[in-house]
Design a protein around this motif. Structure first.
Motif, PDB file in Angstrom:
ATOM      1  N   ARG A   1       0.836  -1.204   0.000  1.00  0.00           N
ATOM      2  CA  ARG A   1       0.000   0.000   0.000  1.00  0.00           C
ATOM      3  C   ARG A   1       0.867   1.248   0.000  1.00  0.00           C
ATOM      4  N   HIS A   2       0.438   2.249  -0.767  1.00  0.00           N
ATOM      5  CA  HIS A   2       1.092   3.555  -0.792  1.00  0.00           C
ATOM      6  C   HIS A   2       0.019   4.612  -0.643  1.00  0.00           C
ATOM      7  N   GLU A   3       0.293   5.626   0.154  1.00  0.00           N
ATOM      8  CA  GLU A   3      -0.677   6.685   0.373  1.00  0.00           C
ATOM      9  C   GLU A   3      -0.180   7.988  -0.225  1.00  0.00           C
ATOM     10  N   LYS A   4      -1.090   8.709  -0.849  1.00  0.00           N
ATOM     11  CA  LYS A   4      -0.812  10.040  -1.372  1.00  0.00           C
ATOM     12  C   LYS A   4      -1.986  10.906  -0.955  1.00  0.00           C
TER      13      LYS A   4
ATOM     14  N   ARG B   1      -5.079  11.551   0.883  1.00  0.00           N
ATOM     15  CA  ARG B   1      -6.082  10.618   1.411  1.00  0.00           C
ATOM     16  C   ARG B   1      -6.313   9.421   0.492  1.00  0.00           C
TER      17      ARG B   1
ATOM     18  N   VAL C   1      -5.317   5.921  -1.158  1.00  0.00           N
ATOM     19  CA  VAL C   1      -4.482   4.755  -0.892  1.00  0.00           C
ATOM     20  C   VAL C   1      -4.485   3.885  -2.137  1.00  0.00           C
TER      21      VAL C   1
ATOM     22  N   THR D   1      -7.692   1.058  -5.536  1.00  0.00           N
ATOM     23  CA  THR D   1      -7.467   2.307  -4.817  1.00  0.00           C
ATOM     24  C   THR D   1      -8.677   2.579  -3.935  1.00  0.00           C
TER      25      THR D   1
ATOM     26  N   ASN E   1     -10.225   5.722  -0.853  1.00  0.00           N
ATOM     27  CA  ASN E   1     -10.073   7.002  -0.197  1.00  0.00           C
ATOM     28  C   ASN E   1     -10.080   6.790   1.310  1.00  0.00           C
ATOM     29  N   ARG E   2      -9.007   7.240   1.978  1.00  0.00           N
ATOM     30  CA  ARG E   2      -8.929   7.122   3.433  1.00  0.00           C
ATOM     31  C   ARG E   2      -9.791   8.223   4.040  1.00  0.00           C
TER      32      ARG E   2
ATOM     33  N   PRO F   1      -2.950  10.811   6.953  1.00  0.00           N
ATOM     34  CA  PRO F   1      -2.349   9.765   6.139  1.00  0.00           C
ATOM     35  C   PRO F   1      -0.942   9.418   6.618  1.00  0.00           C
TER      36      PRO F   1
ATOM     37  N   THR G   1       2.332   6.427   5.500  1.00  0.00           N
ATOM     38  CA  THR G   1       2.732   5.397   4.548  1.00  0.00           C
ATOM     39  C   THR G   1       2.821   4.058   5.259  1.00  0.00           C
TER      40      THR G   1
END
Length: 52
Positions: A18-21, A23, A25, A38, A40-41, A46, A48
């Motif tokens: 998993r990678h977060e940018k 909100r 993911v 993908t 949305n958090r 956020p 990583t």
């Protein structure tokens, strides 16, 4: 259990990368690096996920 549509491998949710940018993911296959999905958090700041 999620299955990669590119390499057809099946994994547990914990095995996926998993990678977060912001909100968003992005979830990748650990074998072929293809995007599995993908989402949305909605909670918390956020951070990583460094699972390998």
């Amino acid at each position: 259990m999620p299955t990669c549509k590119h390499c057809k491998a099946t994994f547990t949710a914990e095995d996926l990368v998993r990678h977060e940018k912001g909100r968003l993911v992005v979830v990748h296959c650990p074998d072929c690096k293809h995007v599995v999905g993908t989402y949305n958090r909605h909670s918390g700041p956020p951070r990583t996920d460094n699972r390998a």
